[in-house]
Design a protein around this motif. Structure first.
Motif, PDB file in Angstrom:
ATOM      1  N   LEU A   1       7.889  -2.075   4.741  1.00  0.00           N
ATOM      2  CA  LEU A   1       6.946  -0.974   4.908  1.00  0.00           C
ATOM      3  C   LEU A   1       7.164  -0.275   6.240  1.00  0.00           C
ATOM      4  O   LEU A   1       7.343  -0.936   7.270  1.00  0.00           O
ATOM      5  CB  LEU A   1       5.501  -1.495   4.854  1.00  0.00           C
ATOM      6  CG  LEU A   1       5.059  -2.091   3.520  1.00  0.00           C
ATOM      7  CD1 LEU A   1       3.768  -2.877   3.707  1.00  0.00           C
ATOM      8  CD2 LEU A   1       4.880  -1.005   2.482  1.00  0.00           C
ATOM      9  N   ALA A   2       7.131   1.052   6.230  1.00  0.00           N
ATOM     10  CA  ALA A   2       7.209   1.821   7.471  1.00  0.00           C
ATOM     11  C   ALA A   2       5.931   1.584   8.279  1.00  0.00           C
ATOM     12  O   ALA A   2       4.876   1.285   7.709  1.00  0.00           O
ATOM     13  CB  ALA A   2       7.384   3.303   7.160  1.00  0.00           C
ATOM     14  N   GLY A   3       6.002   1.739   9.591  1.00  0.00           N
ATOM     15  CA  GLY A   3       4.908   1.426  10.503  1.00  0.00           C
ATOM     16  C   GLY A   3       3.512   1.757  10.052  1.00  0.00           C
ATOM     17  O   GLY A   3       2.695   0.859   9.839  1.00  0.00           O
ATOM     18  N   PRO A   4       3.160   3.040   9.870  1.00  0.00           N
ATOM     19  CA  PRO A   4       1.789   3.371   9.496  1.00  0.00           C
ATOM     20  C   PRO A   4       1.400   2.831   8.120  1.00  0.00           C
ATOM     21  O   PRO A   4       0.254   2.444   7.905  1.00  0.00           O
ATOM     22  CB  PRO A   4       1.765   4.904   9.499  1.00  0.00           C
ATOM     23  CG  PRO A   4       2.940   5.317  10.320  1.00  0.00           C
ATOM     24  CD  PRO A   4       3.951   4.232  10.172  1.00  0.00           C
ATOM     25  N   MET A   5       2.350   2.770   7.196  1.00  0.00           N
ATOM     26  CA  MET A   5       2.027   2.247   5.863  1.00  0.00           C
ATOM     27  C   MET A   5       1.828   0.731   5.910  1.00  0.00           C
ATOM     28  O   MET A   5       1.042   0.183   5.151  1.00  0.00           O
ATOM     29  CB  MET A   5       3.111   2.630   4.850  1.00  0.00           C
ATOM     30  CG  MET A   5       3.136   4.126   4.557  1.00  0.00           C
ATOM     31  SD  MET A   5       1.505   4.839   4.147  1.00  0.00           S
ATOM     32  CE  MET A   5       1.254   4.223   2.496  1.00  0.00           C
ATOM     33  N   ALA A   6       2.518   0.059   6.826  1.00  0.00           N
ATOM     34  CA  ALA A   6       2.290  -1.376   7.009  1.00  0.00           C
ATOM     35  C   ALA A   6       0.855  -1.613   7.458  1.00  0.00           C
ATOM     36  O   ALA A   6       0.169  -2.506   6.948  1.00  0.00           O
ATOM     37  CB  ALA A   6       3.277  -1.954   8.013  1.00  0.00           C
ATOM     38  N   ASP A   7       0.403  -0.794   8.387  1.00  0.00           N
ATOM     39  CA  ASP A   7      -0.976  -0.933   8.872  1.00  0.00           C
ATOM     40  C   ASP A   7      -1.977  -0.708   7.736  1.00  0.00           C
ATOM     41  O   ASP A   7      -2.957  -1.441   7.593  1.00  0.00           O
ATOM     42  CB  ASP A   7      -1.237   0.044  10.014  1.00  0.00           C
ATOM     43  CG  ASP A   7      -0.364  -0.247  11.237  1.00  0.00           C
ATOM     44  OD1 ASP A   7       0.099  -1.400  11.377  1.00  0.00           O
ATOM     45  OD2 ASP A   7      -0.152   0.678  12.029  1.00  0.00           O
ATOM     46  N   ALA A   8      -1.726   0.296   6.896  1.00  0.00           N
ATOM     47  CA  ALA A   8      -2.619   0.574   5.764  1.00  0.00           C
ATOM     48  C   ALA A   8      -2.626  -0.583   4.774  1.00  0.00           C
ATOM     49  O   ALA A   8      -3.674  -0.964   4.240  1.00  0.00           O
ATOM     50  CB  ALA A   8      -2.203   1.867   5.076  1.00  0.00           C
ATOM     51  N   HIS A   9      -1.468  -1.163   4.520  1.00  0.00           N
ATOM     52  CA  HIS A   9      -1.385  -2.262   3.550  1.00  0.00           C
ATOM     53  C   HIS A   9      -1.951  -3.573   4.104  1.00  0.00           C
ATOM     54  O   HIS A   9      -2.420  -4.409   3.339  1.00  0.00           O
ATOM     55  CB  HIS A   9       0.057  -2.434   3.068  1.00  0.00           C
ATOM     56  CG  HIS A   9       0.429  -1.449   2.018  1.00  0.00           C
ATOM     57  ND1 HIS A   9       0.662  -0.121   2.292  1.00  0.00           N
ATOM     58  CD2 HIS A   9       0.560  -1.587   0.676  1.00  0.00           C
ATOM     59  CE1 HIS A   9       0.938   0.510   1.165  1.00  0.00           C
ATOM     60  NE2 HIS A   9       0.879  -0.350   0.168  1.00  0.00           N
ATOM     61  N   ARG A  10      -1.922  -3.736   5.410  1.00  0.00           N
ATOM     62  CA  ARG A  10      -2.500  -4.949   6.012  1.00  0.00           C
ATOM     63  C   ARG A  10      -3.965  -5.083   5.603  1.00  0.00           C
ATOM     64  O   ARG A  10      -4.421  -6.143   5.186  1.00  0.00           O
ATOM     65  CB  ARG A  10      -2.358  -4.899   7.535  1.00  0.00           C
ATOM     66  CG  ARG A  10      -2.831  -6.169   8.222  1.00  0.00           C
ATOM     67  CD  ARG A  10      -2.463  -6.182   9.720  1.00  0.00           C
ATOM     68  NE  ARG A  10      -1.020  -6.398   9.853  1.00  0.00           N
ATOM     69  CZ  ARG A  10      -0.135  -5.447  10.178  1.00  0.00           C
ATOM     70  NH1 ARG A  10      -0.522  -4.220  10.441  1.00  0.00           N
ATOM     71  NH2 ARG A  10       1.146  -5.733  10.271  1.00  0.00           N
ATOM     72  N   GLY A  11      -4.708  -3.981   5.690  1.00  0.00           N
ATOM     73  CA  GLY A  11      -6.122  -4.005   5.301  1.00  0.00           C
ATOM     74  C   GLY A  11      -6.314  -4.215   3.814  1.00  0.00           C
ATOM     75  O   GLY A  11      -7.220  -4.934   3.387  1.00  0.00           O
TER      76      GLY A  11
END
Length: 155
Positions: A108-118
């Motif tokens: 996952l690209a950076g910002p999408m990784a953050d979104a998927h973490r939640g």
């Protein structure tokens, strides 16, 4: 690319947790109201959330009560995570309280990784409730769309 990682302990056996990850009917109890899985290497894994967003992937590795690996992506082009473009690995370890689950979502690209973490935190809590025999209740993310990559990058 970033790695999304979660470790949780579930008061249920590894075999029970494995079933919840690989049986379509059980997956629908905690993940999404529609799921279609063919739990064998090369078999499809798909689920569709209430909002209509679908995850599409393929099982890569299945070791009963120990490991589930599948490719993962969204059916919406604007999410910029095409079907099968990332990998989710879930390892299950016996634990004195039941099962230690270790999830890694790679690619996952950076910002999408953050979104998927939640998102993963939400759904792993729901998985835990089902595995432990509790009602997961209403899905707090049910009405939310998966964010488009441009919206996540802009924030």
């Amino acid at each position: 690319m970033k790695l999304v990682e979660h470790r949780i302990v579930i008061a249920a056996s590894p075999s029970r947790v494995y079933e919840l990850l690989t049986d379509a009917t059980l997956l629908m109890e905690w993940m999404a109201p529609f799921a279609d899985v063919d739990p064998r290497p090369g078999g499809a894994v798909t689920w569709t959330h209430v909002n209509g967003d679908s995850v599409i992937g393929t099982f890569v590795e299945l070791v009963p009560a120990r490991r589930v690996v599948f490719t993962y992506g969204w059916d919406r082009e604007d999410v910029c995570i095409p079907p099968g473009s990332t990998t989710v690995q879930i390892d299950l370890y016996p634990h004195e309280e039941g099962t230690e689950l270790h999830l890694q979502h790679r690619g996952l690209a950076g910002p999408m990784a953050d979104a998927h973490r939640g998102g993963w935190a939400n759904y792993l809590a729901r998985l835990t409730a089902c595995a432990e025999g509790r009602d997961p209740g209403p899905d707090p993310l049910a009405s939310e769309r998966v964010p488009a990559a441009r919206d996540v990058s802009a924030s």
